[in-house]
Structure formats: structure tokens, C-alpha cells
Enzyme design. Structure first.
Site, PDB file in Angstrom:
ATOM      1  N   SER A 243      12.765  17.118  -3.129  1.00 26.81           N
ATOM      2  CA  SER A 243      13.089  16.134  -2.100  1.00 26.81           C
ATOM      3  C   SER A 243      12.241  14.891  -2.334  1.00 26.81           C
ATOM      4  O   SER A 243      11.345  14.902  -3.180  1.00 26.81           O
ATOM      5  CB  SER A 243      12.809  16.711  -0.713  1.00 26.81           C
ATOM      6  OG  SER A 243      11.413  16.715  -0.491  1.00 26.81           O
ATOM      7  N   LYS A 244      12.512  13.873  -1.558  1.00 23.27           N
ATOM      8  CA  LYS A 244      11.794  12.598  -1.687  1.00 23.27           C
ATOM      9  C   LYS A 244      10.279  12.788  -1.617  1.00 23.27           C
ATOM     10  O   LYS A 244       9.517  12.053  -2.224  1.00 23.27           O
ATOM     11  CB  LYS A 244      12.221  11.649  -0.558  1.00 23.27           C
ATOM     12  CG  LYS A 244      13.621  11.109  -0.753  1.00 23.27           C
ATOM     13  CD  LYS A 244      13.622   9.577  -0.833  1.00 23.27           C
ATOM     14  CE  LYS A 244      14.914   9.023  -1.402  1.00 23.27           C
ATOM     15  NZ  LYS A 244      16.075   9.347  -0.561  1.00 23.27           N
ATOM     16  N   ARG A 245       9.886  13.784  -0.831  1.00 20.85           N
ATOM     17  CA  ARG A 245       8.486  14.138  -0.688  1.00 20.85           C
ATOM     18  C   ARG A 245       7.785  14.309  -2.047  1.00 20.85           C
ATOM     19  O   ARG A 245       6.614  14.058  -2.205  1.00 20.85           O
ATOM     20  CB  ARG A 245       8.449  15.473   0.052  1.00 20.85           C
ATOM     21  CG  ARG A 245       7.367  15.739   0.969  1.00 20.85           C
ATOM     22  CD  ARG A 245       7.733  16.899   1.937  1.00 20.85           C
ATOM     23  NE  ARG A 245       8.633  17.919   1.399  1.00 20.85           N
ATOM     24  CZ  ARG A 245       8.257  18.933   0.638  1.00 20.85           C
ATOM     25  NH1 ARG A 245       7.004  19.075   0.297  1.00 20.85           N
ATOM     26  NH2 ARG A 245       9.142  19.826   0.212  1.00 20.85           N
ATOM     27  N   GLY A 247       8.381  12.720  -4.710  1.00 19.91           N
ATOM     28  CA  GLY A 247       8.350  11.509  -5.527  1.00 19.91           C
ATOM     29  C   GLY A 247       9.754  11.125  -5.941  1.00 19.91           C
ATOM     30  O   GLY A 247      10.695  11.302  -5.164  1.00 19.91           O
TER      31      GLY A 247
END
Ligand code: GLU
Length: 471
Positions: A243-245, A247
Site C-alpha cells: 500500500s501507499k504506506r 512508499g
């Protein structure tokens, strides 16, 4: 004997605004599989969600594919444009008795589900219209539902997951055409894949649960079913779904970071697929080695350190011309000024002494800064400190000696060593001021490499500039 069937694969992204690296990886697997077997690789944009399917979102996919170097055959197919064909097949299935008209309203279905939930029963909706005689049909809008088998099992022989069995009593009669005449995703994918002649559906295993429903449509229509290959999703370094978490999740984020496309292909190929212990390989090797049997069942983890080392390997072995093309593309992509002819020539000439140690394109540009900089060179603080009065004097003397030196590594080495010795210095003491004069930095490629790359006139001019600094 029948001719062997031509392999046709596809990537079928929904335009979401970015090209996710998972999509890029799936595209790469399909591309490798088809290209190595003389097959075709097709692109279909699943743009039926009109709100999300903006021209920009579609463009993002095309850009991602092009950047990664995955060429597709023919024009990109728009799923939305094929809606009439999807509807036609739904009606054909109706006519053949593989589907039925369902007049249940959304409210009725919701009420049914709520009651089922409350009673702790399965919420699968069993439409009373499945067996209703045509005479009972109201004159009202209807959805077309698949008349799915209610007993037994639907078996998917998956090239990655093995045999996967689904109990038919756990699958409802899915809607294929909604009462407003729009097809569902489940129908559209099958009709499109069939019409496009897709022989192998290689995609993320988030679609594994769709396979039995889609297989039921193939089987009802008597269409040849593709080979299914559901590949595990990419996870973050912590083992959780990417996920965006974690990077960067878009393939163009990596382009922006300056990963060469060849390195990205190598790295993505290894995310979920392996050929023995091979980590570093060329496209030619990937094409030769790639097969579905090499795809693992465990999710691959993103590892940026590994990506760096893969990028370093590719940068070191790429031709200077290919590297210059990547750099030109990288500068444009990141909104930086293009190289002038002079910069292009000098950087191209410098590649031999830069590419062995750079792990990204910006790092390569940083190491090649001496070749890009224009006069007068502005030294940074550490370099400026090297240009004291004594050093400036030596540089001044050198400019005269270099006028007539033949411009080869051996002669330059002899000239510089001699100049240092004349002042009772080791060459190392002279290297600092030379680096400061030639590059304005204290960490640079070797002094000889820089002098050979920029040539006599530019070298003398930079030394003269540095020698005449105040301070
Ligand atoms: N449009 C789907 C997605 O973006 C892919 C469908 C498929 O590959 O069958 O996840």
C-alpha cells in the site's frame, strides 16, 4: 495434425490514475510469456467505470507500459466500447437457456439479504425467477442472471495455484446484465477475452475467486477456456499487502527515482517468479527462462535495496547510447532541462568512468557533474578550501605545461606527478585542487578521466579560472 495454437495474453487494467507496480508486474509476465513464444500480447483498458475512466487515467496506463518497454499488439481495446457485444452475449445465453430474466428489484434483494443475515443464514440470493415460466414474467425491466449449476463443484486448474475447487452451492446466479442494460465486470471480461482470442489469463490472485464464475460462462457458451494463472500479489517489506504506506506503488514513481526501465523489468520479473538463483539477468535471458512453472505461490516482498543493486548491475552493463537515452527520458520525466549538445557529448564520453558505481540515473548524473558543468565552475565549500594560494600557483604553472602535453593518460600522469614533485608534494596533494578546479567538488571521478573527457582546452580554461580566484 493441427497447427499449434498461437499464444495470446493480455493485460486488462482498470484506469485508476496510476499504473500500479502490481499491474506492471502482471503486464510484464504476460508480455514475457507471449513474446518468447511467438504469441501476441494485447492491451485492454477496462474503462466501464465512467467516473474513473478519464482520458488522463487511461493515458497513465499507456505511459507506464511505454516507459517499461512493454509493447502490445494492435490498438488498445476499450471495454466500454464493447458494451453492445456484452449485452448481445447475455441475450444469447438467455436464448440458449443458460441464463434467465430476473425481475427482482434491488430493494427486494437487499431485504432478502438483511433477513438472511439476521437469521444467520447464507446471504446468497436465490432468485425466484430462475424457474418461473415466461407466462409469469411482468412487463418490467429485468437483469439477466447466469443459470449456474447449483450442485457439484466448479474446478479451476490453475497453472500457479494448482487445482482449486469451488462448491457450486456457494456461488449464486450472478448478474451478467443489469436491468439498466449495462454488463457486469464478470461478463465483460469473459466476452472480451474470448473475442480477443486470449489463451492464457495471467493475473493477480485477487481475481482467483472470479475464475469459477467466469469459467461457468465459458462452459455455458461452449467456448474454449483459457489457461488460468493467478499470481500472488506483491507485498510490502513487512509482509503486508502493498500500500501507499510502503512508499512508491506506481511504476512511474520508479521512473521518477531514476531506475532504468531494463532494471525495473529485471526486478519486477523476480517479484514472484524465479529461475534458480538468478537475480540479475537481461531481457533476452528473461524471455528465454520465463515460464508459468517458475511462479511461486507465496507473495513476493518489495525490497528497495535489492532494486538498487539490480539497477546498479544494469547501469554498469548498459551501452553508453542506451544510458544516454535513459538519461534524456529521465530528465524530461522529472521536468529538468534537457542536455545541450555539448553536455550530451561530454556525458556520453564520460560514461565509461561513471557507470560502474551508480545505482540510479540521478546518481550517474551526480557523478558526471564535471561533464555537465559550465564555466566558471563554482566550487562547493570543501572544494573551495582546496584552492589556497599555493595550490593556485601550482595550477597556474600546470596550465602552461599542459598546453603542449600529448593528451593521453600516460603523459598526463607523468606531467601531474612531475608538477607535484617539483613542489615536494605527493600527487595526492595535488588531486584535491585539481578536483576543485575541474569539477568544483572534492569527490569526483579520477582527475585523468575528467581531463580526458573534457579535453585540453576546457581543462586549461578551468584550471585558469581556479588559479585566478581571489582568496
Ligand atoms: N481490470 C482488472 C483489474 O484491473 C483485471 C481483470 C483481469 O485481469 O481479468 O484488476
Amino acid at each position: 495434425m493441427t497447427a499449434p495454437q498461437q499464444i495470446i495474453t493480455r493485460i486488462a487494467p482498470s484506469p485508476t490514475g496510476i499504473m500500479h507496480i502490481g499491474t506492471a508486474r502482471t503486464a510484464l509476465f504476460n508480455w514475457l510469456f507471449a513474446r518468447a513464444r511467438g504469441g501476441q500480447f494485447l492491451l485492454r483498458i477496462e474503462d466501464t467505470d465512467r467516473a474513473r475512466s478519464t482520458p488522463e487515467a487511461t493515458q497513465a496506463i499507456l505511459d507506464g507500459m511505454r516507459w517499461l518497454g512493454l509493447d502490445w499488439d494492435g490498438d488498445a481495446v476499450s471495454q466500454f466500447e464493447r458494451v453492445p457485444r456484452h449485452a448481445q452475449i447475455a441475450h444469447e445465453m438467455l436464448a440458449r437457456g443458460h441464463a434467465y430474466k430476473c425481475f427482482a428489484s434491488q430493494d427486494t434483494i437487499e431485504a432478502y439479504r438483511e433477513a438472511a443475515r439476521a437469521e444467520g443464514r447464507s446471504t446468497l440470493y436465490h432468485s425466484p425467477w430462475r424457474d418461473a415460466p415466461a407466462a409469469d414474467h411482468p412487463d418490467a425491466p429485468y437483469a439477466i442472471r447466469l443459470k449456474a449449476p447449483q450442485t457439484g463443484q466448479t474446478v479451476i486448474e490453475d497453472a500457479v495455484q494448482g487445482r482449486v475447487t469451488f462448491a457450486n452451492d456457494q456461488l449464486d446466479d450472478m448478474v451478467m446484465l443489469r436491468s439498466d442494460g449495462t454488463p457486469t465486470y464478470m461478463l465483460a471480461v469473459v466476452v472480451d477475452d474470448h473475442d480477443m482470442g486470449v489463451t492464457h489469463v495471467i493475473r493477480g490472485d485477487d481475481h482467483l475467486n472470479n475464475a469459477p464464475r467466469q469459467a461457468q460462462i465459458y462452459r455455458a457458451m461452449g467456448w474454449a477456456e483459457p489457461v488460468w494463472a493467478h499470481i500472488p500479489l506483491i507485498h510490502g517489506p513487512d509482509g503486508k499487502k502493498l500500500s501507499k504506506r510502503h512508499g512508491a506503488t506506481g511504476v512511474m514513481d520508479y521512473a521518477q527515482m531514476g531506475v532504468p526501465a531494463a532494471a525495473m523489468r529485471n526486478y519486477l520479473a523476480r517479484l514472484g517468479w524465479s529461475h534458480g538463483d538468478d537475480e540479475l539477468f537481461t531481457d533476452a535471458q528473461a524471455l528465454e527462462w520465463f515460464d508459468l512453472a517458475g511462479i511461486g505461490r507465496a507473495p513476493a516482498r518489495l525490497d528497495l535495496k535489492k532494486l538498487e543493486s539490480v539497477a546498479g548491475w544494469h547501469i554498469a552493463r548498459m551501452s553508453d547510447a542506451d544510458l544516454m537515452a535513459e538519461i534524456t527520458r529521465y530528465l524530461a520525466l522529472t521536468g529538468q532541462a534537457p542536455l545541450s549538445h555539448m553536455q550530451h557529448d561530454r556525458l556520453g564520453t564520460a560514461m565509461y568512468c561513471l557507470k560502474d558505481r551508480a545505482k540510479s540515473l540521478p546518481e550517474l548524473l551526480e557523478k558526471g557533474q564535471f561533464a555537465l558543468a559550465g564555466r566558471p565552475i563554482t566550487p562547493d565549500a570543501a572544494a573551495a578550501a582546496q584552492l589556497d594560494a599555493v595550490s593556485r600557483g601550482i595550477l597556474r604553472e600546470l596550465t602552461a605545461q599542459l598546453q603542449h602535453a600529448s593528451w593521453t593518460r600516460d603523459t598526463l600522469e607523468a606531467t601531474l606527478t612531475h608538477a607535484a614533485e617539483a613542489h615536494g608534494l605527493k600527487f595526492g596533494k595535488l588531486a584535491g585542487p585539481l578536483r576543485a578546479a575541474l569539477a568544483g567538488r572534492s569527490v569526483t571521478p579520477s582527475v585523468y578521466d575528467m581531463m580526458l573527457v573534457i579535453g585540453r582546452d576546457e581543462t586549461i580554461a578551468r584550471l585558469t579560472d581556479a588559479a585566478s580566484r581571489d582568496g
